[in-house]
Scaffold this active site. Sequence first.
Site, PDB file in Angstrom:
ATOM      1  N   THR A 121      42.481  61.874  53.001  1.00  0.00           N
ATOM      2  CA  THR A 121      43.151  61.472  52.869  1.00  0.00           C
ATOM      3  C   THR A 121      44.752  61.260  52.791  1.00  0.00           C
ATOM      4  O   THR A 121      45.143  61.922  51.150  1.00  0.00           O
ATOM      5  CB  THR A 121      42.649  59.805  52.049  1.00  0.00           C
ATOM      6  N   GLU A 122      45.706  61.033  52.848  1.00  0.00           N
ATOM      7  CA  GLU A 122      46.966  60.798  53.147  1.00  0.00           C
ATOM      8  C   GLU A 122      47.412  62.509  52.186  1.00  0.00           C
ATOM      9  O   GLU A 122      48.448  62.778  51.303  1.00  0.00           O
ATOM     10  CB  GLU A 122      47.946  60.413  51.686  1.00  0.00           C
ATOM     11  N   LEU A 123      46.671  63.639  52.457  1.00  0.00           N
ATOM     12  CA  LEU A 123      46.789  65.337  52.427  1.00  0.00           C
ATOM     13  C   LEU A 123      46.821  65.515  50.654  1.00  0.00           C
ATOM     14  O   LEU A 123      47.271  66.513  50.250  1.00  0.00           O
ATOM     15  CB  LEU A 123      48.048  66.206  52.891  1.00  0.00           C
ATOM     16  N   TRP A 137      50.954  64.016  50.703  1.00  0.00           N
ATOM     17  CA  TRP A 137      52.285  63.941  51.080  1.00  0.00           C
ATOM     18  C   TRP A 137      53.383  62.723  51.194  1.00  0.00           C
ATOM     19  O   TRP A 137      54.564  62.407  51.900  1.00  0.00           O
ATOM     20  CB  TRP A 137      51.971  63.995  52.657  1.00  0.00           C
TER      21      TRP A 137
END
Length: 488
Positions: A145-147, A299
């Site tokens: 999730t979200e890098l 990120w």
Amino acid sequence: MRSICFYFQVHQPYRIKDYRFFNMGNDHYYDDEYLNKSIVERVAQKSYLPMNNLLLDLIGKHGEDFKVSFSISGLALDQFEQYTPEVLESFKKLAATGQVEFLAETYAHSLVSLKNDVEFKRQVEMHKSKIKELFGIEPVTFRNTELIYSDEVGTKVAELGFETMLTEGAKHVLGWKSPNYLYHHPEHKNLKLLLKNFRLSDDVAFRFSSQSWSEWPLTTDKYLHWLKQVEKDEQVVNLFMDYETFGEHQWAESGIFEFMRILPTKIIEDGEFDFKTPSEIAKEAKVVSELHVPYPISWADEERDVTAWLGNEMQDEAFDKLYALADKMKGATDPKLQTDWLKLQASDHFYYMCTKWFADSDVHEYFNPYPSPYEAFINYMNVLSDFQIRVNEMVEQKGDVVQLEEGKLSIDFSELQKMTAAQLKKFLAEIDVEDLAKVRAIVSNDLNEKIEKYLGKRKQKALADLEDVKSFSKDQLDKTKKLIQRFL
């Protein structure tokens, strides 16, 4: 030849309706169905469908020379099935080309990798099964999730059998190093890491239509020139971005679709770069060194950390209260309870509570249903309180005398508190690991602490490896009761 790796994130959460204090205990339906349906239908028309058609055209034109990759959250896939099946069909057409890699992630696009290993593993396996069911593909690359990534998260991912993972090319982690190489986890060397080139990615994702940007307008010739300025020995440029970039964050009128229609052709004709998927790069590129990431990165925002979701007291309180229910939810068999459990874990709920100012806040305002973080917190906590009531009703606890609603089975686990250390060690050595997981999912924290104290390392590992914990059957309950009596 150097490579370009396009990766697109596709996610839509289930947004919660306006839920008052007085709804608690009476209203167990949390979705804002109108908002969810209208947003998914709007983004489908503005972004997903035209962009999928564009990619199909490019693959039809260039064949094996053009490739892309996606991660689509389980919650987004559920909503495509529910509201826009035509979007799902267009992704299936992309999968059928063989030029698209679909990545694994957490089913609920959750932050669970930072909190609960058992639930993390369960969600990843759920998501892999969903991708296989819909697209006939077994994901081999992981995108959290979200890098979000750290050495600890990487260990969990490696232990799930993945050999490739995507994350952010965060400056404060890389230092002088370039994101345009392949790295590996410091301990699990089989886990290859592909890092986002955030400057070139964000030029498209965030700055493309900004007329205040000194480089506006961004043309394909200019972008190709920037790509060619990458050092000749750097192996790969990872362009990672939200799929809603195309048509939603950057409107069609900005020229974003024409940009993406022309750019791959220019890159292929130029001949300095080819297109590869993450798993191809991990297989073919040379690993240059390990990458040590002691604290979680992502990120999001300038800091590239997790404070967008877990950066204030409201977020921390909501996050802790949610995952305090994790052990009890291991024994839940009610499908509605399980579905709501997943929906409430979506990272978006915590992002709505964020009180920081972000460079990318304009992007998220598109989908944020709340006028302020405080209203997001109050609404979420009201819903979570009702959910907690339902979980507690499922497993009615009076001390450690436990009654299970289904089948009206009962057992007095307080007998375990009466055991001496020697008796409890013998009981724990004898009990089946699945039955022990069921016991731990429903007894009090005090009793869990006592059990933890006398639990051997082998049993601890076996418990951690369990994928799913179902409710007691009558036979299992009788067996456990007899075992308790045997060692008293």
